[in-house]
Design an enzyme around this catalytic site. Structure first.
Site, PDB file in Angstrom:
ATOM      1  N   THR A   1       5.763  77.956  54.165  1.00 53.29           N
ATOM      2  CA  THR A   1       6.703  78.784  53.403  1.00 53.29           C
ATOM      3  C   THR A   1       6.902  78.156  52.031  1.00 53.29           C
ATOM      4  O   THR A   1       6.781  76.936  51.875  1.00 53.29           O
ATOM      5  CB  THR A   1       8.090  78.861  54.086  1.00 53.29           C
TER       6      THR A   1
ATOM      7  N   ASP B   1      -3.809  64.136  53.832  1.00 54.85           N
ATOM      8  CA  ASP B   1      -2.645  63.968  54.706  1.00 54.85           C
ATOM      9  C   ASP B   1      -1.556  63.233  53.916  1.00 54.85           C
ATOM     10  O   ASP B   1      -1.678  62.037  53.635  1.00 54.85           O
ATOM     11  CB  ASP B   1      -3.046  63.174  55.955  1.00 54.85           C
TER      12      ASP B   1
ATOM     13  N   SER C   1       2.897  76.339  47.874  1.00 55.72           N
ATOM     14  CA  SER C   1       2.670  77.331  46.813  1.00 55.72           C
ATOM     15  C   SER C   1       2.385  76.693  45.458  1.00 55.72           C
ATOM     16  O   SER C   1       1.816  77.329  44.577  1.00 55.72           O
ATOM     17  CB  SER C   1       3.914  78.213  46.667  1.00 55.72           C
TER      18      SER C   1
ATOM     19  N   SER D   1       9.795  77.145  49.800  1.00 57.66           N
ATOM     20  CA  SER D   1      11.215  76.897  50.091  1.00 57.66           C
ATOM     21  C   SER D   1      12.084  77.806  49.229  1.00 57.66           C
ATOM     22  O   SER D   1      11.641  78.352  48.217  1.00 57.66           O
ATOM     23  CB  SER D   1      11.573  75.443  49.780  1.00 57.66           C
TER      24      SER D   1
ATOM     25  N   HIS E   1      -2.275  69.402  53.135  1.00 59.01           N
ATOM     26  CA  HIS E   1      -3.418  69.120  54.022  1.00 59.01           C
ATOM     27  C   HIS E   1      -4.203  70.384  54.369  1.00 59.01           C
ATOM     28  O   HIS E   1      -5.181  70.306  55.082  1.00 59.01           O
ATOM     29  CB  HIS E   1      -2.960  68.364  55.284  1.00 59.01           C
TER      30      HIS E   1
HETATM   31  N1  SAH Z   1       7.232  72.712  48.428  1.00 59.48           N
HETATM   32  C1  SAH Z   1       6.447  73.748  49.062  1.00 59.48           C
HETATM   33  C2  SAH Z   1       6.746  73.730  50.562  1.00 59.48           C
HETATM   34  C3  SAH Z   1       5.645  74.319  51.360  1.00 59.48           C
HETATM   35  S1  SAH Z   1       5.966  74.299  53.139  1.00 59.48           S
HETATM   36  C4  SAH Z   1       6.830  75.084  48.464  1.00 59.48           C
HETATM   37  O1  SAH Z   1       8.025  75.270  48.197  1.00 59.48           O
HETATM   38  O2  SAH Z   1       5.958  75.946  48.276  1.00 59.48           O
HETATM   39  C5  SAH Z   1       5.410  72.704  53.583  1.00 59.48           C
HETATM   40  C6  SAH Z   1       3.979  72.379  53.274  1.00 59.48           C
HETATM   41  O3  SAH Z   1       3.691  71.105  53.849  1.00 59.48           O
HETATM   42  C7  SAH Z   1       2.957  73.355  53.850  1.00 59.48           C
HETATM   43  O4  SAH Z   1       2.204  73.865  52.780  1.00 59.48           O
HETATM   44  C8  SAH Z   1       2.099  72.495  54.796  1.00 59.48           C
HETATM   45  O5  SAH Z   1       0.716  72.850  54.780  1.00 59.48           O
HETATM   46  C9  SAH Z   1       2.324  71.100  54.213  1.00 59.48           C
HETATM   47  N2  SAH Z   1       2.095  69.989  55.145  1.00 59.48           N
HETATM   48  C10 SAH Z   1       2.487  69.872  56.428  1.00 59.48           C
HETATM   49  N3  SAH Z   1       2.071  68.687  56.958  1.00 59.48           N
HETATM   50  C11 SAH Z   1       1.403  68.035  55.946  1.00 59.48           C
HETATM   51  C12 SAH Z   1       0.738  66.784  55.864  1.00 59.48           C
HETATM   52  N4  SAH Z   1       0.661  65.930  56.909  1.00 59.48           N
HETATM   53  N5  SAH Z   1       0.188  66.427  54.681  1.00 59.48           N
HETATM   54  C13 SAH Z   1       0.229  67.277  53.603  1.00 59.48           C
HETATM   55  N6  SAH Z   1       0.830  68.482  53.632  1.00 59.48           N
HETATM   56  C14 SAH Z   1       1.414  68.856  54.798  1.00 59.48           C
END
Ligand code: SAH
Length: 236
Positions: free
Chosen positions: A58, A151, A89, A60, A118
């Site tokens: 999502t 990651d 995003s 946020s 990731h």
């Molecule tokens: N700040 C972003 C939040 C996106 S939601 C926004 O407002 O658009 C959280 C994001 O964390 C997702 O895109 C998901 O793919 C990423 N994520 C989850 N686990 C992760 C990991 N281990 N390493 C990198 N990204 C990760």
């Protein structure tokens, strides 16, 4: 939920967040006015709520982006280096870049923001979102913003140390490697799952971790939140 800040234009949304003090700093306000959320949250861009961007992720809610910037603002000076983990995003990455970079040709040192996700499709999405504005393209072309597939639980040591690290997904623990990658002084903003004491989930809380100039570390649990988890990458 600050849904009452929802609006029909980007400017109105930012003004509403500012009027109810969810945005306090003029610099945060300017940085958010400089990024049109419609480039990042196409379905209901000016609603103060999280929205799906696919792949289980999502964008946020705007008030959470404002909170993140407000908590980090002291560390977001022009010239600062920032890591945005779970960049999704790319919206917040762009706002953070507006805070740490200055106009081309300015004598101030140029900062950099590295966004990590990731899911490579989301890294591509963030780049294409940012390419929708001339100013976003300039940030990408100059290397002041970089998006990387990795990651985020390991941070990104190639760009360390960071003045500020933002984590946009809920971690299981306060990953020590992220604290290691902070500059002294530097600040980490991270949602962390609480330990589930007697079998009930304790919820998630934002933690602010400060590494002071002398290298000492101070951790503070500040407020309850609801983020998607920081996980292993899905198998493709
Ligand atoms: N700040 C972003 C939040 C996106 S939601 C926004 O407002 O658009 C959280 C994001 O964390 C997702 O895109 C998901 O793919 C990423 N994520 C989850 N686990 C992760 C990991 N281990 N390493 C990198 N990204 C990760």
């Amino acid at each position: 939920m600050a849904w009452y800040c929802s609006a029909s234009t980007n400017t109105e949304l930012v003004e509403n967040l500012s009027r109810v003090d969810l945005i306090k700093s003029e610099r945060v306000k300017e940085a958010m006015l400089g990024v049109d959320r419609a480039h990042y949250a196409p379905s209901r861009p000016y609603s103060d709520s999280p929205q799906s961007i696919g792949h289980g992720a999502t964008i946020s809610a705007p008030h959470m982006h404002a909170h993140a910037c407000e908590y980090l603002i002291e560390y977001l000076k022009p010239g600062a280096h920032v890591l945005d983990i779970g960049s999704g995003s790319g919206y917040l990455t762009h706002v953070l870049a507006n805070l740490v970079t200055s106009l081309p040709g300015s004598s101030e040192e140029q900062g950099q923001v590295i966004g990590i996700d990731h899911i490579s499709n989301l890294v591509d999405l963030a780049r294409s979102n940012m390419n929708k504005s001339a100013q976003g393209r300039e940030l990408l072309n100059s290397g002041q913003v970089k998006f990387i597939t990795a990651d985020g639980r390991l941070g990104w040591k190639e760009g360390a140390p960071y003045d500020a690290i933002h984590v946009g997904a809920a971690a299981e623990t306060l990953h020590p490697v992220l604290i290691e990658q902070l500059r002294a002084p530097g600040r980490l903003f991270i949602p962390v799952e609480s330990e589930s004491g007697s079998g009930f989930s304790g919820g998630q809380y934002i933690w602010i971790v400060d590494k002071r100039a002398d290298g000492s570390v101070r951790k503070e649990k500040v407020f309850q939140v609801s983020y998607v988890p920081l996980t292993n990458a899905p198998r493709s």
